[in-house]
Design a protein around this motif. Structure first.
Motif, short mmCIF file in Angstrom:
data_model
loop_
_atom_site.label_atom_id
_atom_site.label_comp_id
_atom_site.label_asym_id
_atom_site.label_seq_id
_atom_site.Cartn_x
_atom_site.Cartn_y
_atom_site.Cartn_z
N ASP A 74 0.84 -1.19 0.00
CA ASP A 74 0.00 0.00 0.00
C ASP A 74 0.88 1.23 0.00
OD1 ASP A 74 -1.68 2.09 0.44
OD2 ASP A 74 -2.29 1.49 2.45
N SER A 76 0.28 4.19 0.32
CA SER A 76 -0.01 5.27 1.26
C SER A 76 0.46 4.95 2.67
CB SER A 76 -1.49 5.64 1.22
OG SER A 76 -2.27 4.61 1.77
N GLN A 224 -10.22 -2.14 4.84
CA GLN A 224 -9.98 -0.76 4.42
C GLN A 224 -10.67 0.21 5.37
OE1 GLN A 224 -7.85 0.28 2.52
NE2 GLN A 224 -7.95 -0.43 0.40
N THR A 255 -0.88 2.63 15.13
CA THR A 255 -1.56 3.91 15.05
C THR A 255 -3.01 3.77 15.51
OG1 THR A 255 -0.18 4.41 13.14
CG2 THR A 255 -2.06 5.84 13.51
N LEU A 258 -3.04 3.55 19.28
CA LEU A 258 -2.89 4.83 19.97
C LEU A 258 -4.21 5.59 19.96
CD1 LEU A 258 0.60 6.11 18.79
CD2 LEU A 258 -0.02 4.92 20.90
N ARG A 259 -4.89 5.50 18.84
CA ARG A 259 -6.15 6.20 18.71
C ARG A 259 -7.14 5.70 19.77
NH1 ARG A 259 -6.50 6.39 12.67
NH2 ARG A 259 -5.37 8.37 12.68
N GLN A 262 -6.19 6.74 23.30
CA GLN A 262 -6.53 8.13 23.54
C GLN A 262 -8.02 8.26 23.82
OE1 GLN A 262 -5.37 11.04 20.45
NE2 GLN A 262 -3.55 11.24 21.74
N ARG A 267 -3.42 6.05 29.54
CA ARG A 267 -2.13 6.69 29.35
C ARG A 267 -1.06 5.63 29.15
NH1 ARG A 267 -1.84 11.39 27.68
NH2 ARG A 267 0.22 11.61 28.60
N TYR A 280 7.87 5.70 12.79
CA TYR A 280 7.64 6.89 11.96
C TYR A 280 7.21 8.08 12.78
CZ TYR A 280 2.48 6.45 11.32
OH TYR A 280 1.12 6.39 11.47
N ASP A 281 6.99 9.18 12.11
CA ASP A 281 6.70 10.46 12.76
C ASP A 281 5.77 10.34 13.95
OD1 ASP A 281 8.29 11.73 11.01
OD2 ASP A 281 6.69 12.64 9.83
N VAL A 282 4.65 9.67 13.74
CA VAL A 282 3.65 9.61 14.79
C VAL A 282 4.25 9.09 16.09
CG1 VAL A 282 1.55 8.47 15.56
CG2 VAL A 282 1.68 9.38 13.25
N GLU A 284 7.34 9.01 17.05
CA GLU A 284 8.40 9.86 17.57
C GLU A 284 7.81 11.09 18.26
OE1 GLU A 284 11.08 10.78 14.46
OE2 GLU A 284 12.29 12.09 15.76
N LEU A 285 6.73 11.58 17.72
CA LEU A 285 6.17 12.83 18.23
C LEU A 285 5.07 12.64 19.27
CD1 LEU A 285 6.04 14.86 14.92
CD2 LEU A 285 7.42 15.36 16.94
N TYR A 286 4.62 11.45 19.43
CA TYR A 286 3.55 11.20 20.38
C TYR A 286 4.03 11.56 21.78
CZ TYR A 286 -0.65 8.78 22.02
OH TYR A 286 -1.87 8.47 22.56
N THR A 287 3.06 11.86 22.65
CA THR A 287 3.40 12.13 24.04
C THR A 287 2.82 11.04 24.91
OG1 THR A 287 3.13 14.47 23.52
CG2 THR A 287 3.40 13.87 25.84
#
Lengths: 342, 342
Positions: A74, A76, A224, A255, A258-259, A262, A267, A280-282, A284-287
């Motif tokens: 995929d 994307s 999907q 991902t 995490l959703r 949240q 936590r 990936y970004d998510v 690395e940047l997640y808190t």
DNA sequence: ACGCACAAATAAATCGGTTAACCGAATTTC
DNA sequence: GAAATTCGGTTAACCGATTTATTTGTGCGT
């Protein structure tokens, strides 16, 4: 609409046979003892009018297309997207173009696409194969077409492939969680019989069993529609009260996880520790930042393309298939580190 | 390695002229009054032996390739990746294949790629154009090749394009920040003269000036090496003490911004509120979630492909170029909502 | 003056299709 | 009853290259 020049146009303009032009343009002037003078004249003229040979005609005659077919699961998905990007770059530098497409892990679609690639006479294939595609791959190989698989392989098809050490990666990640003191560690993944997924599962299971901890596995059927992933996942997390930590089998799964966390107000790592395959970004940047099993995308792309180029350059087809297994990097971040206060 | 069958093989096997085979296979049997009987025989045989016409030869003769060239800025950027994915799907369903590549916003590379696409006789072009590519696009159009631009356009080239209302989008986002009570709002973007970036900048500026607030713009030169983006960005944030809020011009910029904020220990929205252009996972999952200007990727893809198909199906080339401007959706999340305590 | 080697270039076949032009017999049309 | 049309196809040219086989001209040794 100016029509494109053909080799005949060049030939008549210079009052020379098109054969000669062809020889010169293909660097066979010396071999064919064409006078340096004529070579110069032709080259100059070709350059002047900007003549470019019609590559379709060329391909038709030579059977080569200088094109590589790239089939990823995929495009994307950031993991595949970045690999595709790197492969594209390397291929481009080596004079090859890429035709790409997403398989969606759909066997029928993939077969269809392979047919189309064959149709187009692509010179080589790079595929992250779905299940059930064995025969099609074998048929390609039987016809002498170079194929390199990546991200996973087909156990009963003897072809080149590039992947990471999935078994050790999840084993290692699970050990890390155990060492941090987590007790009830779940593995959440997509239902799949692909080698990489089976290995990831086994790595987890082995690590857990070695310590005599409870094996907790949740498999979710891919869809999907993200709701159909989130719902069972939510149920799973809600129902497993004692859950300590979760290891997610892919970035997509992670991902979604995490959703849900949240959404449920859980936590990490205090309520539930988290590690995901693929960085990936998510993550690395997640808190707090999420610990991830990072695949070496550069290396993967490098290896894939160099193995393929090697096969393309070896006319004999005598090279034995090679398996490249690369190491992952467990990027330990806060989400998997047990806080002392507990 | 069994050699592929050609139309001649079929013809001799059935003792029929290859022309007849060709007519039948192209559905011109009726028009050419070929007996139903023969048609049946041929179809049956073709099916049996699994004959597939060589599409190179076909393309060479007809000049059509059933291929669309898709050039995006960077396929590893989630915005472009998801659009590419959707376009691929739609194209596939309409019998077209995609050859794609990333331009890197590099004019020379793009020219090179356009040349390659032409070489391959692609039927249509979908491009997110870099600067300085005007002449090449015009040349395509002059030669009657359908071109659809997206994400941005070239102001002095009269061609179809699909994009979002950038001007209003940043204007609206800036207004939102102003209404929340932020006073010193910066716009951080890549240095670029592309229409979408200029519009985004102007939308911001207009909204700010309307209120008589200080215009604060930071432009950063794009670079593959992320350090060279992060460094000036860090300096900017550190040096602008009174900064209230930042509007990032692209998702990439926004991601870098979040990274810096985290690094500096700045919290959003209390220290600095944040909005970014383009929505994706990172923004949704960030803590707190980041307000984003979401582009309607589905709609963009749909419009791009349907405009292109329309042009492909219209032989006359008489359709006037169309501009499709779509609306964005400001997804308001915590990162741009002023907390009451201040 | 003859035969031969070699330089320099070309004609023609080929790849696998599409398509305009045509063919001969039977049937209509006027 | 001559001309035109229909039927069911076929022939051959063509798309734009590559490649094999062949031709032509020249210098050289004897």
């Amino acid at each position: 609409m100016k029509k494109k020049l053909s080799i005949v146009d060049i030939a008549t303009a210079l009052n020379v046979s098109k054969t000669t032009i062809s020889f010169i343009l293909n660097g066979r002037a010396e071999e064919k003892r064409i006078s340096t003078e004529l070579v110069k004249t032709v080259m100059k003229y070709v350059d002047e009018v900007g003549y470019k040979p019609n590559s379709l005609a060329k391909s038709l005659r030579t059977g080569k297309s200088n094109t590589i077919g790239l089939m990823v699961e995929d495009i994307s998905n950031p993991f595949f997207a970045s690999i595709a990007r790197l492969i594209e770059d390397r291929a481009y530098k080596n004079g090859y173009r890429i035709i790409y497409c997403s398989t969606d892990n759909d066997t029928k679609k993939t077969q269809d696409l392979i047919r189309m690639f064959r149709d187009r006479h692509v010179d080589g294939y790079i595929i992250s194969p779905p299940e059930g595609i064995e025969e099609d791959i074998e048929s390609l190989m039987k016809d002498g077409l170079p194929v390199v698989l990546f991200d996973r392989h087909l156990p009963y098809v003897d072809t080149d492939f590039v992947e990471v050490n999935n078994l050790f990666s999840t084993y290692n990640a699970t050990r890390h969680l155990i060492e941090q003191g987590f007790k009830k560690i779940a593995f959440v993944t997509f239902t799949s019989n692909q080698t990489q997924m089976l290995d990831r599962l086994k790595g987890y299971r082995d690590a857990i069993e070695r310590e005599g901890l409870p094996v907790t596995i949740k498999e979710i059927v891919f869809n999907q529609n993200e709701e159909l992933i989130m719902n069972p996942l939510r149920d799973f997390i809600v129902q497993n009260k004692g859950l300590d930590a979760i290891l997610f089998g892919t970035n997509h799964m992670g991902t979604c996880g995490l959703r849900i966390m949240q959404e449920l107000g859980k936590r990490t790592p205090n309520d539930i520790a988290v590690i995901s395959f693929d960085d990936y970004d998510v993550f690395e940047l997640y808190t707090p930042p999420i610990t991830a099993i990072a695949q070496p995308v550069d290396e993967i792309a490098d290896n894939v393309i160099s193995v393929l180029l090697e096969k393309l350059n070896d006319r004999s087809g005598a090279i034995k298939p090679r398996s490249v297994i690369l190491k992952t990097n467990l990027k330990v971040r806060k989400s998997s580190i047990k806080s002392p206060k507990k």
